[in-house]
Design an enzyme around this catalytic site. Structure first.
Site, PDB file in Angstrom:
ATOM      1  N   ARG A  64     -54.368  24.523 -60.778  1.00 11.66           N
ATOM      2  CA  ARG A  64     -55.573  24.504 -59.963  1.00 11.66           C
ATOM      3  C   ARG A  64     -56.660  23.708 -60.678  1.00 11.66           C
ATOM      4  O   ARG A  64     -56.751  23.736 -61.909  1.00 11.66           O
ATOM      5  CB  ARG A  64     -56.019  25.947 -59.787  1.00 11.66           C
ATOM      6  CG  ARG A  64     -57.228  26.154 -58.904  1.00 11.66           C
ATOM      7  CD  ARG A  64     -56.941  25.799 -57.481  1.00 11.66           C
ATOM      8  NE  ARG A  64     -57.884  26.444 -56.576  1.00 11.66           N
ATOM      9  CZ  ARG A  64     -57.985  26.102 -55.294  1.00 11.66           C
ATOM     10  NH1 ARG A  64     -57.237  25.136 -54.774  1.00 11.66           N
ATOM     11  NH2 ARG A  64     -58.829  26.735 -54.510  1.00 11.66           N
ATOM     12  N   THR A 341     -53.683  20.213 -46.648  1.00  6.89           N
ATOM     13  CA  THR A 341     -52.939  20.531 -47.874  1.00  6.89           C
ATOM     14  C   THR A 341     -51.483  20.195 -47.588  1.00  6.89           C
ATOM     15  O   THR A 341     -51.156  19.875 -46.443  1.00  6.89           O
ATOM     16  CB  THR A 341     -53.099  22.045 -48.149  1.00  6.89           C
ATOM     17  OG1 THR A 341     -54.447  22.287 -48.474  1.00  6.89           O
ATOM     18  CG2 THR A 341     -52.219  22.586 -49.240  1.00  6.89           C
ATOM     19  N   ASP A 383     -64.034  25.755 -52.357  1.00  2.19           N
ATOM     20  CA  ASP A 383     -63.276  27.012 -52.342  1.00  2.19           C
ATOM     21  C   ASP A 383     -63.979  28.111 -53.150  1.00  2.19           C
ATOM     22  O   ASP A 383     -63.625  29.284 -53.056  1.00  2.19           O
ATOM     23  CB  ASP A 383     -61.856  26.805 -52.878  1.00  2.19           C
ATOM     24  CG  ASP A 383     -60.914  26.259 -51.802  1.00  2.19           C
ATOM     25  OD1 ASP A 383     -61.307  26.222 -50.628  1.00  2.19           O
ATOM     26  OD2 ASP A 383     -59.785  25.869 -52.148  1.00  2.19           O
ATOM     27  N   SER A 413     -55.959  30.062 -51.490  1.00  6.29           N
ATOM     28  CA  SER A 413     -55.084  30.849 -50.606  1.00  6.29           C
ATOM     29  C   SER A 413     -53.644  30.355 -50.665  1.00  6.29           C
ATOM     30  O   SER A 413     -52.789  30.844 -49.917  1.00  6.29           O
ATOM     31  CB  SER A 413     -55.583  30.758 -49.161  1.00  6.29           C
ATOM     32  OG  SER A 413     -56.852  31.335 -49.054  1.00  6.29           O
ATOM     33  N   GLY A 434     -53.148  25.038 -44.931  1.00  6.66           N
ATOM     34  CA  GLY A 434     -54.014  25.546 -43.863  1.00  6.66           C
ATOM     35  C   GLY A 434     -55.047  26.549 -44.338  1.00  6.66           C
ATOM     36  O   GLY A 434     -55.407  27.461 -43.590  1.00  6.66           O
TER      37      GLY A 434
HETATM   38  O1  DON Z   1     -56.730  26.436 -52.078  1.00  7.67           O
HETATM   39  C1  DON Z   1     -56.996  26.671 -50.911  1.00  7.67           C
HETATM   40  O2  DON Z   1     -56.886  27.772 -50.407  1.00  7.67           O
HETATM   41  C2  DON Z   1     -57.495  25.546 -50.033  1.00  7.67           C
HETATM   42  N1  DON Z   1     -58.122  24.543 -50.838  1.00  7.67           N
HETATM   43  C3  DON Z   1     -56.362  25.010 -49.261  1.00  7.67           C
HETATM   44  C4  DON Z   1     -56.820  23.938 -48.321  1.00  7.67           C
HETATM   45  C5  DON Z   1     -55.928  23.750 -47.191  1.00  7.67           C
HETATM   46  O3  DON Z   1     -54.884  24.306 -47.059  1.00  7.67           O
HETATM   47  C6  DON Z   1     -56.442  22.823 -46.178  1.00  7.67           C
HETATM   48  N2  DON Z   1     -55.550  22.773 -45.068  1.00  7.67           N
HETATM   49  N3  DON Z   1     -55.722  23.020 -43.959  1.00  7.67           N
END
Ligand code: DON
Length: 531
Positions: A64, A341, A383, A413, A434
């Protein structure tokens, strides 16, 4: 079996398996190929998580992004106490990228070593140098984000042809990225975090007043975490622990629902959906309020993952009425949404497996391309709970545990997950894109297979629903949901919001002795393939 959101990415992974690589080799090669061929989400300027099984043992890797050293708790708050746009677009939205360190750590610890690091990068380098033919998915990915890309000169130069998305059938190359990938192939992490690539990134930061410095790049480390393991109706799930909320939230949902027998209620019947929504609501309330980076905050994980917590939650679920979210802990004013993502999964002939989710956060992340380096930077800082109690871009209302601090990882997530049967044999490899809908769509696929015995093709195709505590609405895919089901649920107190596409959740599932790969049917360009 390899399944990803992109044809080229899947083919690269499949070829790696066919030529003797293991699942980890294939995953690393696919991830680099996605950084070239699927730049909406594939990346070297972002981060992610991987849950891996090699020789029967489970691993969890955290790559991350981190908040830069110069980040501060209130960096996105204006003088009126309001959230600014900087967490979502432009250079200040970027966390320190983790992808290259993550992929290198995967290769180093779990790669077969029949393939060298350079061999894993070779297909991506070839793609970036020779280019590939633009298909509809690539064209659309750019078209849908064109305003953001037009805002930054290096992004315009890289992605647009005469101000528009490259035409379907034309050839698209990325020579700057090819050079960066060559340096990574030659020098490993130092090809990205030091030397010429690092200088390009830091120079971009200086030009545009971003925060990331060489000291941030020097300090970045991918981290091996203890995989989060829990059971659901006799199968074992292995998922990602914090700083992703994915595994813990999935576990909370499963623990609450294990106290109900869903199958006799009927698949997607009002009663079944009500029970699932209430489990999601309660689990997200706890997620949003309590989870964060384990290196920075103490979380009550024993409590949240224990039987007593699940029992208490279950006791508050009314049999035929929705619980207003305001009656549960955590508060704020939710709003907004935004994608993208990518998740992919690999299983090799020895049942080694990789579930890997990687992201720039939104499509093309911050929108900023590093000049001379051909890659886009993430906008992962959104986030964090930039103003605890105020919604982020996904409408998540999160708490102090996820406030910004230098070097801290923002809560995610992403939920790469492996499922094994009572005999210890791998059954399912799952994960999604997502935002918060990642967690709920992974649960829904799991429940479709485990509770309702659907086959893989049905499990990825059935309508998806999503509830995340706040906003107090259920998102749903209209196609395939009976009007009478919605009416019954509305009478119980639910509010629905239609979405034409919830999550991209490709799946690998074992059916008998056969591996079945299912690309996400909602996403153009996905592919499942075997050697
Ligand atoms: O880490 C996360 O939860 C978000 N940055 C994920 C972003 C994501 O899945 C965007 N897609 N729709």
């Amino acid at each position: 079996m390899v399944v990803s959101d992109n044809t080229i990415g899947t083919n690269v992974g499949r070829d790696m398996l066919a030529s003797g690589g293991n699942a980890v080799d294939a995953a690393v090669a696919t991830a680099f190929a996605l950084a070239v061929a699927y730049p909406t989400a594939g990346n070297i300027g972002g981060g992610g998580f991987a849950v891996v099984r090699v020789s029967g043992k489970a691993y969890a890797l955290d790559f991350r992004e981190t908040a830069p050293i110069a980040a501060a708790r209130d960096m996105y708050v204006d003088s009126n106490g309001k959230l600014t746009d900087d967490a979502r677009k432009g250079i200040k939205a970027s966390g320190v990228p983790g992808s290259v360190a993550g992929l290198y750590a995967l290769y180093e610890k779990l790669g077969s070593k029949k393939k060298s690091w350079a061999e894993l990068l070779a297909p991506a380098i070839a793609l970036a140098e020779a280019g590939f033919i633009v298909d509809e998915a690539f064209n659309r990915g750019i078209t849908e984000r064109i305003d953001r890309l037009r805002a930054y000169p290096a992004s315009t130069a890289l992605f647009l042809v005469k101000g528009e998305a490259p035409a379907v059938g034309s050839r698209w190359k990325n020579l700057d990225l090819a050079r960066v990938l060559r340096r990574i192939a030659e020098k490993g992490n130092d090809g990205f975090y030091k030397g010429e690539t690092a200088r390009a990134l830091v120079a971009q930061m200086k030009r545009d007043h971003g925060l990331i410095t060489q000291a941030d790049l020097d300090a970045y480390r991918a981290k091996w975490r203890e995989p989060l393991e829990f059971s659901y109706r006799g199968v074992k799930l292995t998922s990602m622990p914090p700083p992703s909320s994915g595994g813990v939230t999935l576990a909370m949902i499963c623990h609450i629902l294990e106290g109900f027998d869903l199958a006799p209620m009927g698949y997607q019947s009002p009663q079944e959906l009500h029970t699932v929504f209430e489990a999601m609501r309660r689990s997200f309330a706890a997620r949003n309020a309590k989870l964060g980076d384990p290196d920075f905050v103490k979380m009550p994980l024993d409590e949240l993952l224990g039987n007593a917590w699940a029992n208490d939650q279950r006791a508050t679920i009314h049999p035929d009425r929705a619980t207003p979210s305001t009656q549960l802990e955590s508060s704020g004013t939710p709003s907004g949404s935004g994608p993208h993502t990518t998740h992919f999964s690999v299983v090799d002939a020895e049942s080694n497996a990789v579930a890997l989710t990687t992201t720039l956060n939104w499509w093309y992340g911050s929108g900023v391309t590093v000049k001379g380096a051909g890659f886009v930077l993430n906008n992962e800082m959104d986030d964090f709970a930039a103003v605890p109690g105020t919604a982020n871009g996904f409408g998540l209302v999160q708490g102090e545990a996820n406030a910004i601090a230098p070097g801290k990882r923002m809560l995610s997530s992403m939920s790469p997950t492996l499922v094994t049967g009572p005999d210890g044999k791998l059954l399912l490899v799952a994960g999604a894109a997502g935002g918060p809908t990642i967690i709920t769509s992974v649960f829904e696929e799991l429940s479709s297979v485990i509770d309702f015995k659907l086959d893989g093709a049905a499990a990825v195709s059935v309508p998806r629903f999503h509830m995340q505590h706040l906003p107090d609405v259920v998102m749903y895919e209209k196609e395939g949901v009976a009007e009478s089901t919605l009416k019954s649920l509305e009478a119980m107190g639910y509010t629905f919001k239609e979405r034409d596409h919830i999550a991209d959740a490709p799946l690998i599932v074992r059916e008998g002795e056969q591996w079945v790969g299912l690309a996400e049917p909602r996403r153009l360009g996905g592919l499942a393939a075997t050697p």
